[in-house]
Design an enzyme around this catalytic site. Structure first.
Site, mmCIF file in Angstrom:
data_model
loop_
_atom_site.group_PDB
_atom_site.id
_atom_site.type_symbol
_atom_site.label_atom_id
_atom_site.label_comp_id
_atom_site.label_asym_id
_atom_site.label_seq_id
_atom_site.Cartn_x
_atom_site.Cartn_y
_atom_site.Cartn_z
ATOM 1 N N ASN A 91 -5.846 -5.201 -7.358
ATOM 2 C CA ASN A 91 -5.310 -6.554 -7.113
ATOM 3 C C ASN A 91 -5.656 -7.566 -8.211
ATOM 4 O OD1 ASN A 91 -5.608 -6.410 -3.466
ATOM 5 N ND2 ASN A 91 -3.854 -5.966 -4.772
ATOM 6 N N ASP B 195 -1.137 -6.054 4.992
ATOM 7 C CA ASP B 195 -0.062 -6.160 4.007
ATOM 8 C C ASP B 195 1.066 -7.084 4.484
ATOM 9 O OD1 ASP B 195 1.238 -5.609 1.642
ATOM 10 O OD2 ASP B 195 2.201 -3.799 2.404
HETATM 11 C C1 FPP Z 1 -1.562 -7.770 0.750
HETATM 12 O O1 FPP Z 1 -0.357 -8.454 0.976
HETATM 13 C C2 FPP Z 1 -2.675 -8.683 1.013
HETATM 14 C C3 FPP Z 1 -3.658 -8.968 0.135
HETATM 15 C C4 FPP Z 1 -3.749 -8.392 -1.226
HETATM 16 C C5 FPP Z 1 -4.715 -9.948 0.484
HETATM 17 C C6 FPP Z 1 -5.287 -9.764 1.866
HETATM 18 C C7 FPP Z 1 -6.139 -10.888 2.089
HETATM 19 C C8 FPP Z 1 -6.172 -11.586 3.221
HETATM 20 C C9 FPP Z 1 -5.413 -11.261 4.445
HETATM 21 C C10 FPP Z 1 -7.058 -12.766 3.234
HETATM 22 C C11 FPP Z 1 -8.046 -12.699 4.316
HETATM 23 C C12 FPP Z 1 -9.140 -11.845 4.092
HETATM 24 C C13 FPP Z 1 -10.391 -12.250 4.324
HETATM 25 C C14 FPP Z 1 -11.476 -11.287 4.330
HETATM 26 C C15 FPP Z 1 -10.651 -13.667 4.608
HETATM 27 P P1 FPP Z 1 0.623 -8.733 -0.249
HETATM 28 O O2 FPP Z 1 0.214 -10.013 -0.892
HETATM 29 O O3 FPP Z 1 0.603 -7.549 -1.159
HETATM 30 O O4 FPP Z 1 1.981 -8.891 0.457
HETATM 31 P P2 FPP Z 1 3.411 -8.475 -0.105
HETATM 32 O O5 FPP Z 1 3.425 -6.972 -0.163
HETATM 33 O O6 FPP Z 1 4.349 -9.024 0.912
HETATM 34 O O7 FPP Z 1 3.564 -9.104 -1.455
#
Ligand code: FPP
Length: 254
Positions: free
Chosen positions: A82, A34
């Protein structure tokens, strides 16, 4: 765009975990990756730039977990919820998964990592589904760490699916209602045959489980860390393991 290979992120601080520290190493670690969006926002960058950095961190930390002897690692890459994000962010994530999965087939070979996907694969494009199958097939014979990548994963969805499959098998006479117990339910989840997570790490300071491994985490130790996922380093994993190692797990006993 090569996420692995020439774009390798090698800047993480090296491990500070001495081999003889007598730590209790978790067998199964879960990570809610996250904070990518906030990392990008802080820098005035689009959210997808945060996901790109998050993918590099994912690679570094996955290999590190394998190196220090973690047997199972489950990372939360994309939840069933998501899809609600703006189209361009979802598109960017799908592009990232595609290029990553192409390279992962080769990349995790050196570490002997077995790649599995947990979640509803049918939600992805045929090309992505094919890449997932290729990753699973080409790594199945290995005997290193099992890496579960949770994609289009939601724990409630997983439990509903298990209930449906159990009901269908009762109807077919494969099992009886009397057979249904905790072990059988576990056996119908995506993580069938794997131990429950000992430790779940959530970076970015949020105190939420976000529909991740609800059944499996009944007795999991949680460690919340105040680092955004793209900034997460090997030394942060070490810290989480140290905190875990000091916990007194009682499983409801005394
Ligand atoms: C949550 O942070 C993250 C995600 C929904 C995407 C996670 C994906 C990756 C780390 C890409 C790599 C994965 C692979 C398997 C290559 P957020 O976007 O919700 O962050 P925020 O809470 O700060 O908005």
């Amino acid at each position: 765009m090569a996420i692995f290979g020439k774009n390798k992120k090698e800047s993480s601080a090296p491990s500070q975990l001495p081999a003889d520290e007598g730590l209790i190493l978790p067998v199964h670690v879960g990570i809610i990756m996250d904070g990518n969006g906030r990392w990008a926002k802080k820098r005035g960058l689009p959210r997808k730039a945060g996901h790109r950095e998050g993918a590099k961190t994912f690679r570094t930390i996955t290999r590190y977990c394998s190196e220090i002897g973690i047997k199972y690692l489950t990372v939360y890459a994309f939840s069933t919820e998501n899809w609600k994000r703006p189209e361009d962010e979802v598109g960017a994530l799908m592009g990232l998964f595609k290029s990553y999965l192409k390279e992962a087939i080769e990349d995790f070979k050196d570490d002997d990592i077995i790649v599995r996907f947990i979640g509803d694969k049918s939600g992805f494009s045929p090309e992505l589904q094919e890449l997932m199958a290729e990753n699973e097939e080409s790594s199945a014979h290995r005997d290193g760490m099992v890496l579960n990548i949770a994609m289009n994963y939601g724990s409630r969805d997983e439990i509903v699916r298990a209930v449906k499959n159990i009901s269908a098998d009762v109807k077919l006479g494969k099992i009886s209602v009397e057979d249904i117990g905790e072990q059988l339910v576990s056996d119908y989840l995506y993580t069938a045959g794997q131990p429950d997570p000992d430790l779940i790490i959530r970076p970015s300071g949020e105190y939420r489980i976000s529909n991740f491994m609800l059944w499996q985490s009944a007795y999991t130790e949680f460690v919340i860390m105040n680092k955004l996922w793209p900034d997460f380093q090997k030394s942060d994993l070490d810290e989480a393991v140290r905190i875990y190692s000091q916990r007194n797990r009682r499983y409801g006993g005394v």
